[in-house]
Design a protein around this motif. Structure first.
Motif: not given
Lengths: 330, 96
Positions: A203-217
């Motif tokens: 809900m905060q970030f929208g779509n994360l597709p193939t190759g999508g990434y996050f580093w979240r503290p």
């Protein structure tokens, strides 16, 4: 400063760069996903050109690798899509090569990428920690309820690595088509994910597709969650994973952290009061007596006189008891 | 924060130090781009928040796994006055 919040990011939006650090040879290219400027630790998607070869050797940092596409030959063994490696610091891998090229996820946890050519392990390498597995073929999917409260059904995991001290984990996870989970979550740990295939939505970030990434503290809100057609991803947490669920999208990480502490206070009030009292304001961390207690060491035999089988102690234990005041004279 | 695993001490050379400085600078740019993109999404996100409130007060809020409870409309939160919607936090709870 540690790794900043990188979310969302998609490696398909940037070009590969040539790896210029010594030891990696020609034909290695990378896209930086997240990076710790203090330690050099980083997460990268890596492309190895066809014909690439790297001599045997080790890294100063532990390394985790996953084959995303193509085939990687490691010491004569062919490793395909989904093959995962946990390589302790100082552990010498044999030559690695790829005939037709491949894509890897390449993660260093405690230092910049490094490769020291060597046929043997470093003296400090914890060689028994090394493991690798074809995670697609040789591990079954398990329910995602590794912690409680839990994710909704339809989020499944395969555990790839677990640190019993910090409870840090590396795992594959998938969301089935039409997965949804209507809550907002945060954790007391940092969390990382790379989408190997498919799209998920938060809900905060929208779509994360193939190759999508996050580093979240830690303590950052994420969710609600959904995936229309499903996805598969590699995830990591850097300490114990606990899902703090709620439904207020406007809270800050500071408020979330305070709520975590409030929940600790409600659950373990005695420990909480002791830990925060000024009399126990330890500069580093509280002492774990198991880390520091005196142990017998290599001395043989001076154990209990009475054995669990009812027999008496056999008196050869590598020394005598002629010392003054000793109850034993033998 | 890094993953709490093993490493072996070594001395970085000048080339490695230079590489680290370059990557740090590029990451700064990457972070700013993400920050801007997430600000640009704020109108859409506000709709997603309202849809979320509707779902958890009708279909239910996932309390644990698939166990759902309906949140009474009067219990739904309101946005604190003067608070900007923010979803990207450089250092999480340690942001200044």
């Amino acid at each position: 400063m540690a790794r900043p919040h990188i979310e969302p990011f998609c490696d398909r939006d940037v070009a590969f760069k040539k790896m210029s650090l010594a030891g990696f040879g020609n034909g290695m290219h990378y896209k930086m996903l997240s990076f710790d400027p203090d330690t050099g630790a980083c997460s990268m998607s890596v492309q190895l050109d066809n014909g690439y070869r790297r001599a045997p050797g080790f890294s100063w940092s532990e390394v985790e690798m996953m084959v995303i596409e193509g085939e990687l030959t490691v010491g004569g063994r062919t490793c395909r899509k989904g093959h995962y490696f946990y390589v302790p610091a100082g552990y010498a891998l044999p030559e690695i090569s790829t005939q037709d090229g491949c894509l890897l996820l390449f993660l260093t946890n405690t230092g910049e990428p490094s490769h020291q050519e060597s046929d043997s392990h470093h003296a400090l390498a914890q060689t028994d920690l090394y493991h690798d597995v074809d995670s697609y073929m040789d591990i079954p999917w398990a329910l995602g309820n590794v912690t409680k409260p839990s994710v909704a059904n339809g989020c499944l995991i395969k555990l790839l690595n677990f640190n019993p001290i910090s409870q840090a984990m590396t795992f594959l996870y998938c969301m089935t088509p039409n997965f949804s989970q209507d809550n907002i979550s945060y954790h007391d740990c940092a969390e990382e994910s790379y989408h190997l295939w498919g799209t998920s939505w938060m809900m905060q970030f929208g779509n994360l597709p193939t190759g999508g990434y996050f580093w979240r503290p830690a303590y950052i809100n994420h969710g609600a969650f959904a995936s229309e057609f499903g996805c598969i991803a590699l995830g990591r947490v850097d300490s114990k994973l606990f899902n703090h669920f709620h439904y207020n999208p406007w809270t800050t990480p500071q408020e979330n952290r305070e709520r975590s502490a409030a929940r600790l206070y409600k659950r373990d009030p005695l420990l909480y009061r002791w830990a925060v009292s000024q009399n126990h304001n330890h500069p580093h961390s509280p002492q774990d007596f198991e880390d520091t207690m005196s142990r017998r060491g290599a001395e043989q035999g001076h154990d209990n006189e009475h054995k669990t089988d009812g027999s008496r102690h056999d008196h050869w234990h590598g020394h005598n008891h002629y010392d003054d005041g000793s109850a034993y004279k033998h | 924060m890094t993953f709490k695993h093993t490493s072996i001490e070594h001395t970085r050379n000048a080339k490695e130090e230079e590489w680290i400085a370059e990557e740090a600078a590029e990451q700064e740019l990457r972070f700013k781009n993400i920050q801007q993109a997430m600000k640009d999404l704020s109108t859409q996100r506000e709709k997603w928040y309202q849809e979320f409130f509707d779902r958890i007060s009708t279909r239910g809020f996932n309390e644990d796994g698939d166990q759902k409870i309906q949140i009474a409309p009067e219990d739904l939160p309101t946005k604190p006055e003067g608070r900007e919607d923010q979803v990207v936090w450089r250092c999480g709870a340690d942001d200044e």
